[in-house]
Motif scaffolding. Structure first.
Motif, short mmCIF file in Angstrom:
data_model
loop_
_atom_site.label_atom_id
_atom_site.label_comp_id
_atom_site.label_asym_id
_atom_site.label_seq_id
_atom_site.Cartn_x
_atom_site.Cartn_y
_atom_site.Cartn_z
N VAL A 13 -24.90 2.44 41.46
CA VAL A 13 -25.80 1.53 40.73
C VAL A 13 -25.56 0.10 41.17
O VAL A 13 -26.49 -0.66 41.46
N ASN A 26 -31.00 3.64 41.64
CA ASN A 26 -31.87 2.72 40.91
C ASN A 26 -32.13 3.18 39.48
O ASN A 26 -32.33 2.35 38.59
N HIS A 27 -32.13 4.50 39.25
CA HIS A 27 -32.52 4.98 37.92
C HIS A 27 -31.99 6.40 37.72
O HIS A 27 -31.82 7.16 38.69
N PHE A 38 -32.75 9.89 35.25
CA PHE A 38 -33.67 10.54 34.33
C PHE A 38 -32.96 11.72 33.66
O PHE A 38 -32.32 12.53 34.34
N THR A 81 -32.95 7.93 42.93
CA THR A 81 -32.76 8.24 41.51
C THR A 81 -32.04 9.58 41.37
O THR A 81 -32.03 10.41 42.29
N PRO A 106 -30.04 1.97 33.11
CA PRO A 106 -31.22 2.37 33.89
C PRO A 106 -31.47 3.87 33.68
O PRO A 106 -31.34 4.68 34.60
N LEU A 107 -31.79 4.22 32.44
CA LEU A 107 -31.87 5.62 32.03
C LEU A 107 -33.16 5.85 31.25
O LEU A 107 -33.49 5.08 30.33
N SER A 108 -33.88 6.91 31.59
CA SER A 108 -35.09 7.30 30.85
C SER A 108 -34.96 8.74 30.40
O SER A 108 -34.47 9.60 31.14
N LEU A 157 -39.57 3.70 35.38
CA LEU A 157 -38.80 2.92 36.37
C LEU A 157 -38.76 1.44 36.00
O LEU A 157 -37.81 0.73 36.35
N GLY A 187 -38.47 0.49 32.98
CA GLY A 187 -37.65 0.36 31.78
C GLY A 187 -38.40 0.53 30.50
O GLY A 187 -37.89 0.16 29.42
#
Length: 627
Positions: A463, A469-470, A472, A498, A557-559, A624, A626
């Motif tokens: 990171v 970058n992200h 999930f 990701t 950076p988490l969805s 992505l 946020g």
């Protein structure tokens, strides 16, 4: 909402203008109701069930459940819940007065509540047993109170509109002798009198929807608590909360939006403790999962397929079948079992067969030509005649006419006897060399929190250096609707920089896709965290990353992009909301029991979002960014 009598509420509903207040879905049908007999349930439909995502038309099953639940089984479940509420009022009263109760009471509440979860139990005889035991336990609690010198009884307000036909649950009791001779028709009629189909005409819809959300959360909580108990782990906070929650629903406080929301979030809080206990139960018995390739092809030899969630059942089956030449196959949410050292050590743990639960009729039909199937927990679908003689249920699972493997005499968690299944497997042909595809096929599992935290430094460095970058978290409960292709499309849209953590049977939408590795790190871009039962691992990983970056969960950076189906997914969502997680997406559609007003509250407090199944690219771009 003020507490109204049933007659006054119905008169008000009948005389008010339907246009004065928009009424969403089936919860809002009371405005058009005609005045009924005040001693009879209002049954415009044969049933109303909206506890799962696949409920008919997204609003509610009204003739028979999409799951196969009949109006009769639905009514018996409703009567069981009413009985559980009465038992819980007495249990909570005993706790408040310092009267100790045996842990078997909480065990019963967990197991019997789990039986009402979607796709668990469809056997009327089993529900009669639960109802009878519930009232016997209620009598036992009262006797313990009297023996302790306490002559008073739990509060039982008589003006709650949702208890209008039968006495308040704390005051209502059926004798064991009556239940021994009562007809199914009599019990079904009582179930209708307390049913959701009846109550939707009586209770203000937002309150009713929130009350149902709490009930469904408790069902998910009880499922996980039961799974933990099978592994030898008790969660005292859950033992206490289940009685507290049911008793709350019998109080005036359940007419308050704020207080009901508070209980809903408390359910999520207690579930985190339960998931922790469940995680420890797994790792104490079987070790921490390790990254492991899992064979997806058949292996020559006799065969047994085990589905559901219970790893203890898998372990006991492996022990009892050792040396017989039988190969053991996992199905559905049992796939992560291959990552546990205490399970993978058995060489006859051969393969994972098939995918998510909703494909079982086709997959069990095919496998059932080779060997028998064991269903340990949700989700069971009506067995087809082609394999009905070769499927077995155990635990709280039930289907009429299907052979059930009971608990041993020592109860929940005791080793069961699988000799009948093993004997049946030895009679059947198994798989031959000709059944094995020429091309090997494997997937990787075993990325529990211990495995991921072992490479946490690499994740943090990736990171910080811009290589990652992200992240999930995707998965949850899968289902059959075509709109669920959204989740596979979204996973495939995730950029190469990701990571995807897969969870539950929802991961079957993309678990065998080729995601490769994160550039210059050696980290797989797809990490199978485990079952829905392993959601705690995802929380541990997220908290560890938040600590490493000196932020909170919403600063990562988490969805979270979650598919939901049944009540385990509901309580996981409640746990995430309790943690204050923002911007969660759930789909493919909103729960039918959440009215627009209740959804507005969730959106305002948590920015809870429904997946855009028509435009996964838009959702990907938003995540992505946020949002």
């Amino acid at each position: 909402m003020s507490l109204l009598t049933r007659a006054n509420f119905l008169v008000a509903a009948k005389t008010s203008s339907p246009a004065a207040r928009p009424l969403p879905l089936l919860l809002r049908a009371a405005s058009n109701a005609t005045m009924p007999d005040l001693n009879e349930p209002i049954m415009e439909n044969k049933l109303l069930c909206m506890q799962c995502e696949q409920t008919k038309n997204g609003t509610g099953c009204t003739t028979v459940g999409v799951c196969g639940k009949t109006p009769e089984i639905n009514a018996l479940q409703e009567l069981l819940v009413y009985s559980q509420k009465g038992l819980s009022c007495w249990a909570q009263f005993a706790y408040e007065n310092g009267v100790p109760l045996p842990p078997t009471l909480a065990s019963f509440l967990h197991a019997s509540t789990f039986s009402t979860l979607t796709n668990v139990n469809f056997d009327a005889a089993r529900f009669r047993e639960y109802i009878t035991e519930c009232h016997a336990l209620r009598d036992d609690v009262e006797a313990r109170l009297r023996a302790a010198g306490i002559e008073t009884s739990p509060a039982a307000p008589n003006d709650l509109p949702w208890f209008d036909l039968l006495a308040h649950p704390a005051r209502w009791n059926l004798s064991v002798s009556y239940l021994a001779t009562a007809t199914d028709e009599a019990l079904v009629k009582m179930g209708q009198m307390v049913s959701l189909e009846h109550r939707r005409h009586i209770v203000e819809p937002t309150i009713l929807g929130l009350q149902e959300m709490l009930v469904y959360g408790v069902r998910g909580l009880c499922a996980y608590t039961h799974h933990a108990e099978v592994l030898g782990k008790r969660v005292p906070e859950a033992d206490a909360f289940v009685a507290e929650a049911y008793a709350f629903l019998c109080s005036r406080d359940a007419a308050s939006v704020d207080k009901t929301l508070g209980m809903i979030l408390k359910c999520g809080e207690v579930n985190i403790l339960t998931m922790k206990g469940l995680s420890e139960g797994h790792t104490d018995r079987f070790g921490h999962p390790v990254p492991t390739p899992v064979n997806l092809n058949p292996v020559p030899g006799k065969a047994i397929l085990i589905s559901g969630h219970d790893m203890q059942d898998l372990h006991d089956l492996l022990v009892q079948s050792e040396g017989t030449g039988i190969q053991i196959y996992t199905h559905g949410e049992m796939l992560p079992g291959h990552g546990y050292p205490g399970l993978k050590k058995f060489p006859h743990l051969a393969s994972n067969y098939g995918g998510a639960w909703y494909k079982q009729q086709k997959e069990f039909e095919t496998f059932g030509k080779h060997g028998p199937v064991i269903m340990t927990s949700n989700c069971i679908i009506e067995p087809r005649g082609s394999y009905a003689a070769n499927i077995y249920t155990t635990g709280e699972v039930g289907w009429p006419g299907v052979t059930h493997i009971p608990y041993a005499t020592h109860g929940i968690g005791a080793t069961k006897d699988y000799s009948a299944v093993i004997a049946r497997a030895l009679e059947m042909p198994g798989f031959s060399e000709a059944d094995v595809p020429a091309e090997p096929k494997t997937v990787l599992t075993g990325f529990g929190h211990n495995a991921i935290l072992g490479v946490a430094d690499k994740v943090v460095d990736a990171v910080k250096t811009g290589k990652l970058n992200h992240i999930f978290l995707m998965g949850g409960c899968d289902g059959s609707e075509p709109t669920r292709k959204y989740f596979s499309k979204t996973a495939d849209l995730a950029p190469d920089d990701t990571l995807i953590m897969g969870l539950g049977c929802g991961k079957y939408r993309f678990y065998d896709h080729e995601f490769g590795t994160l550039k210059d790190t050696g980290l797989p871009r797809y990490l199978d965290v485990g079952q829905c039962n392993d959601a705690y691992s995802a929380v541990v990983v997220a908290n560890a990353l938040a600590e490493a970056f000196e932020t909170d969960l919403n600063g990562l950076p988490l969805s979270l992009n979650l598919s939901w189906l049944e009540q385990k997914a509901v309580v996981i969502l409640l746990s995430l909301l309790h943690l204050g997680v923002q911007n969660i997406r759930i789909g493919p559609k909103a729960p039918a029991f959440v009215t627009p007003e209740a959804m507005a509250v969730l959106v305002d407090k948590f920015n809870l979002q429904i997946t855009d199944v028509k435009d996964p690219q838009a959702d990907m771009e938003s995540m992505l960014a946020g949002h």
